[in-house]
Scaffold this motif. Structure first.
Motif, PDB file in Angstrom:
ATOM      1  N   TYR A  46      -9.588 -10.267  -0.238  1.00  0.00           N
ATOM      2  CA  TYR A  46      -8.220  -9.734  -0.255  1.00  0.00           C
ATOM      3  C   TYR A  46      -8.183  -8.222  -0.458  1.00  0.00           C
ATOM      4  O   TYR A  46      -8.981  -7.676  -1.206  1.00  0.00           O
ATOM      5  CB  TYR A  46      -7.403 -10.364  -1.386  1.00  0.00           C
ATOM      6  N   ALA A  47      -7.206  -7.604   0.193  1.00  0.00           N
ATOM      7  CA  ALA A  47      -6.845  -6.214  -0.094  1.00  0.00           C
ATOM      8  C   ALA A  47      -5.621  -6.256  -1.005  1.00  0.00           C
ATOM      9  O   ALA A  47      -4.780  -7.151  -0.887  1.00  0.00           O
ATOM     10  CB  ALA A  47      -6.513  -5.470   1.194  1.00  0.00           C
ATOM     11  N   VAL A  48      -5.523  -5.301  -1.904  1.00  0.00           N
ATOM     12  CA  VAL A  48      -4.403  -5.233  -2.832  1.00  0.00           C
ATOM     13  C   VAL A  48      -3.445  -4.146  -2.358  1.00  0.00           C
ATOM     14  O   VAL A  48      -3.833  -2.987  -2.211  1.00  0.00           O
ATOM     15  CB  VAL A  48      -4.875  -4.911  -4.269  1.00  0.00           C
ATOM     16  N   LEU A  49      -2.191  -4.532  -2.125  1.00  0.00           N
ATOM     17  CA  LEU A  49      -1.143  -3.572  -1.781  1.00  0.00           C
ATOM     18  C   LEU A  49      -0.322  -3.347  -3.041  1.00  0.00           C
ATOM     19  O   LEU A  49       0.267  -4.282  -3.577  1.00  0.00           O
ATOM     20  CB  LEU A  49      -0.255  -4.117  -0.655  1.00  0.00           C
ATOM     21  N   LEU A  50      -0.324  -2.119  -3.526  1.00  0.00           N
ATOM     22  CA  LEU A  50       0.410  -1.832  -4.744  1.00  0.00           C
ATOM     23  C   LEU A  50       1.337  -0.655  -4.525  1.00  0.00           C
ATOM     24  O   LEU A  50       1.070   0.225  -3.703  1.00  0.00           O
ATOM     25  CB  LEU A  50      -0.527  -1.582  -5.925  1.00  0.00           C
ATOM     26  N   PRO A  51       2.447  -0.620  -5.247  1.00  0.00           N
ATOM     27  CA  PRO A  51       3.419   0.450  -5.060  1.00  0.00           C
ATOM     28  C   PRO A  51       2.880   1.778  -5.581  1.00  0.00           C
ATOM     29  O   PRO A  51       1.981   1.813  -6.418  1.00  0.00           O
ATOM     30  CB  PRO A  51       4.628  -0.008  -5.874  1.00  0.00           C
ATOM     31  N   TRP A  52       3.457   2.833  -5.087  1.00  0.00           N
ATOM     32  CA  TRP A  52       3.056   4.170  -5.528  1.00  0.00           C
ATOM     33  C   TRP A  52       3.377   4.371  -7.004  1.00  0.00           C
ATOM     34  O   TRP A  52       2.782   5.201  -7.670  1.00  0.00           O
ATOM     35  CB  TRP A  52       3.770   5.241  -4.681  1.00  0.00           C
ATOM     36  N   ASN A  53       4.318   3.583  -7.530  1.00  0.00           N
ATOM     37  CA  ASN A  53       4.786   3.805  -8.900  1.00  0.00           C
ATOM     38  C   ASN A  53       4.322   2.713  -9.865  1.00  0.00           C
ATOM     39  O   ASN A  53       5.083   2.245 -10.694  1.00  0.00           O
ATOM     40  CB  ASN A  53       6.307   3.926  -8.927  1.00  0.00           C
ATOM     41  N   VAL A  54       3.053   2.329  -9.771  1.00  0.00           N
ATOM     42  CA  VAL A  54       2.506   1.347 -10.708  1.00  0.00           C
ATOM     43  C   VAL A  54       2.709   1.850 -12.133  1.00  0.00           C
ATOM     44  O   VAL A  54       2.458   3.015 -12.426  1.00  0.00           O
ATOM     45  CB  VAL A  54       1.004   1.095 -10.432  1.00  0.00           C
ATOM     46  N   ASP A  55       3.179   0.958 -12.995  1.00  0.00           N
ATOM     47  CA  ASP A  55       3.480   1.323 -14.380  1.00  0.00           C
ATOM     48  C   ASP A  55       2.384   0.791 -15.298  1.00  0.00           C
ATOM     49  O   ASP A  55       2.261  -0.416 -15.486  1.00  0.00           O
ATOM     50  CB  ASP A  55       4.833   0.734 -14.781  1.00  0.00           C
ATOM     51  N   GLY A  56       1.592   1.697 -15.859  1.00  0.00           N
ATOM     52  CA  GLY A  56       0.505   1.308 -16.744  1.00  0.00           C
ATOM     53  C   GLY A  56       0.944   1.062 -18.173  1.00  0.00           C
ATOM     54  O   GLY A  56       0.172   0.567 -18.982  1.00  0.00           O
ATOM     55  N   LYS A  57       2.188   1.392 -18.503  1.00  0.00           N
ATOM     56  CA  LYS A  57       2.667   1.205 -19.878  1.00  0.00           C
ATOM     57  C   LYS A  57       3.339  -0.155 -20.056  1.00  0.00           C
ATOM     58  O   LYS A  57       3.063  -0.865 -21.002  1.00  0.00           O
ATOM     59  CB  LYS A  57       3.642   2.319 -20.252  1.00  0.00           C
ATOM     60  N   ARG A  58       4.223  -0.521 -19.137  1.00  0.00           N
ATOM     61  CA  ARG A  58       4.927  -1.801 -19.251  1.00  0.00           C
ATOM     62  C   ARG A  58       4.045  -2.951 -18.784  1.00  0.00           C
ATOM     63  O   ARG A  58       4.239  -4.086 -19.190  1.00  0.00           O
ATOM     64  CB  ARG A  58       6.210  -1.787 -18.404  1.00  0.00           C
ATOM     65  N   ASP A  59       3.116  -2.658 -17.878  1.00  0.00           N
ATOM     66  CA  ASP A  59       2.232  -3.696 -17.336  1.00  0.00           C
ATOM     67  C   ASP A  59       3.009  -4.879 -16.778  1.00  0.00           C
ATOM     68  O   ASP A  59       2.696  -6.034 -17.043  1.00  0.00           O
ATOM     69  CB  ASP A  59       1.224  -4.162 -18.390  1.00  0.00           C
ATOM     70  N   GLN A  60       4.040  -4.572 -16.014  1.00  0.00           N
ATOM     71  CA  GLN A  60       4.826  -5.597 -15.331  1.00  0.00           C
ATOM     72  C   GLN A  60       4.978  -5.184 -13.870  1.00  0.00           C
ATOM     73  O   GLN A  60       6.075  -4.922 -13.380  1.00  0.00           O
ATOM     74  CB  GLN A  60       6.197  -5.766 -15.978  1.00  0.00           C
ATOM     75  N   ASN A  61       3.871  -5.136 -13.168  1.00  0.00           N
ATOM     76  CA  ASN A  61       3.861  -4.636 -11.805  1.00  0.00           C
ATOM     77  C   ASN A  61       3.884  -5.760 -10.776  1.00  0.00           C
ATOM     78  O   ASN A  61       3.277  -6.809 -10.963  1.00  0.00           O
ATOM     79  CB  ASN A  61       2.601  -3.783 -11.585  1.00  0.00           C
ATOM     80  N   SER A  62       4.582  -5.496  -9.689  1.00  0.00           N
ATOM     81  CA  SER A  62       4.561  -6.388  -8.538  1.00  0.00           C
ATOM     82  C   SER A  62       3.480  -5.899  -7.585  1.00  0.00           C
ATOM     83  O   SER A  62       3.381  -4.700  -7.315  1.00  0.00           O
ATOM     84  CB  SER A  62       5.917  -6.391  -7.835  1.00  0.00           C
ATOM     85  N   LEU A  63       2.668  -6.817  -7.081  1.00  0.00           N
ATOM     86  CA  LEU A  63       1.563  -6.507  -6.172  1.00  0.00           C
ATOM     87  C   LEU A  63       1.553  -7.527  -5.046  1.00  0.00           C
ATOM     88  O   LEU A  63       2.130  -8.604  -5.171  1.00  0.00           O
ATOM     89  CB  LEU A  63       0.224  -6.590  -6.904  1.00  0.00           C
ATOM     90  N   ILE A  64       0.858  -7.197  -3.977  1.00  0.00           N
ATOM     91  CA  ILE A  64       0.689  -8.125  -2.870  1.00  0.00           C
ATOM     92  C   ILE A  64      -0.793  -8.159  -2.503  1.00  0.00           C
ATOM     93  O   ILE A  64      -1.411  -7.114  -2.332  1.00  0.00           O
ATOM     94  CB  ILE A  64       1.524  -7.704  -1.649  1.00  0.00           C
ATOM     95  N   LEU A  65      -1.342  -9.355  -2.397  1.00  0.00           N
ATOM     96  CA  LEU A  65      -2.709  -9.531  -1.914  1.00  0.00           C
ATOM     97  C   LEU A  65      -2.624 -10.033  -0.477  1.00  0.00           C
ATOM     98  O   LEU A  65      -1.879 -10.968  -0.190  1.00  0.00           O
ATOM     99  CB  LEU A  65      -3.461 -10.564  -2.747  1.00  0.00           C
ATOM    100  N   VAL A  66      -3.377  -9.388   0.433  1.00  0.00           N
ATOM    101  CA  VAL A  66      -3.417  -9.834   1.829  1.00  0.00           C
ATOM    102  C   VAL A  66      -4.862 -10.113   2.209  1.00  0.00           C
ATOM    103  O   VAL A  66      -5.774  -9.366   1.853  1.00  0.00           O
ATOM    104  CB  VAL A  66      -2.790  -8.802   2.804  1.00  0.00           C
ATOM    105  N   ARG A  67      -5.048 -11.215   2.912  1.00  0.00           N
ATOM    106  CA  ARG A  67      -6.394 -11.608   3.335  1.00  0.00           C
ATOM    107  C   ARG A  67      -6.917 -10.596   4.352  1.00  0.00           C
ATOM    108  O   ARG A  67      -6.291 -10.300   5.356  1.00  0.00           O
ATOM    109  CB  ARG A  67      -6.375 -12.999   3.951  1.00  0.00           C
ATOM    110  N   ARG A  68      -8.076 -10.043   4.074  1.00  0.00           N
ATOM    111  CA  ARG A  68      -8.666  -9.006   4.929  1.00  0.00           C
ATOM    112  C   ARG A  68      -8.953  -9.504   6.348  1.00  0.00           C
ATOM    113  O   ARG A  68      -8.847  -8.743   7.295  1.00  0.00           O
ATOM    114  CB  ARG A  68      -9.938  -8.458   4.298  1.00  0.00           C
ATOM    115  N   GLU A  69      -9.306 -10.771   6.508  1.00  0.00           N
ATOM    116  CA  GLU A  69      -9.622 -11.274   7.851  1.00  0.00           C
ATOM    117  C   GLU A  69      -8.359 -11.534   8.680  1.00  0.00           C
ATOM    118  O   GLU A  69      -8.454 -11.740   9.873  1.00  0.00           O
ATOM    119  CB  GLU A  69     -10.487 -12.525   7.790  1.00  0.00           C
ATOM    120  N   LYS A  70      -7.175 -11.473   8.060  1.00  0.00           N
ATOM    121  CA  LYS A  70      -5.915 -11.706   8.768  1.00  0.00           C
ATOM    122  C   LYS A  70      -5.072 -10.449   8.943  1.00  0.00           C
ATOM    123  O   LYS A  70      -4.286 -10.347   9.879  1.00  0.00           O
ATOM    124  CB  LYS A  70      -5.068 -12.756   8.030  1.00  0.00           C
ATOM    125  N   PHE A  71      -5.214  -9.496   8.002  1.00  0.00           N
ATOM    126  CA  PHE A  71      -4.384  -8.289   8.015  1.00  0.00           C
ATOM    127  C   PHE A  71      -5.249  -7.037   8.037  1.00  0.00           C
ATOM    128  O   PHE A  71      -6.350  -7.026   7.494  1.00  0.00           O
ATOM    129  CB  PHE A  71      -3.473  -8.250   6.781  1.00  0.00           C
TER     130      PHE A  71
END
Length: 123
Positions: A46-71
């Motif tokens: 998987y590749a990890v798609l993360l927003p430009w504004n990842v928050d390291g303090k709250r640690d409540q981030n939304s992320l997307i994993l996409v399969r490398r062989e498909k995307f």
């Protein structure tokens, strides 16, 4: 679940959900990405798609994993800012929303969005 939490979570992606092409994650700690990249099997799958504004303090981030062989990660565009601008995202905390446009290996474009928010009813 608390002991060896990172290992157990990565195991879910590489074993239990091994056939998924896209996995949407909410409320992930910023360290999740580092731990994920350190896991050879998970990182190869998987590749990890993360927003430009990842928050390291709250640690409540939304992320997307996409399969490398498909995307094709190289054909992805972070649209998080555009989506936030379009919805007046002033009530969305940093890291709560991630939006990407990405091409699959067949050349089709996909819009992938993951959101989590504690907006006190404003969303």
């Amino acid at each position: 679940l608390i002991q060896n939490k990172a290992t157990k979570i990565r195991s879910i992606f590489t074993k239990d959900y091994a056939d998924m092409d896209v996995i949407f994650i909410q409320e992930a700690a910023a360290i999740f990405v580092q731990n994920f990249h350190e896991d050879r099997e998970a990182n190869e799958k998987y590749a990890v798609l993360l927003p430009w504004n990842v928050d390291g303090k709250r640690d409540q981030n939304s992320l997307i994993l996409v399969r490398r062989e498909k995307f094709r990660e190289s054909c992805s565009t972070d649209l998080t800012s555009a989506v936030l601008d379009g919805i007046d995202g002033s009530w969305v905390a940093p890291g709560d929303l991630v939006a990407f446009s990405i091409s699959d290996v067949a050349g089709r474009r996909w819009l992938l969005v993951s959101f989590h928010g504690d907006s006190n009813g404003l969303s």
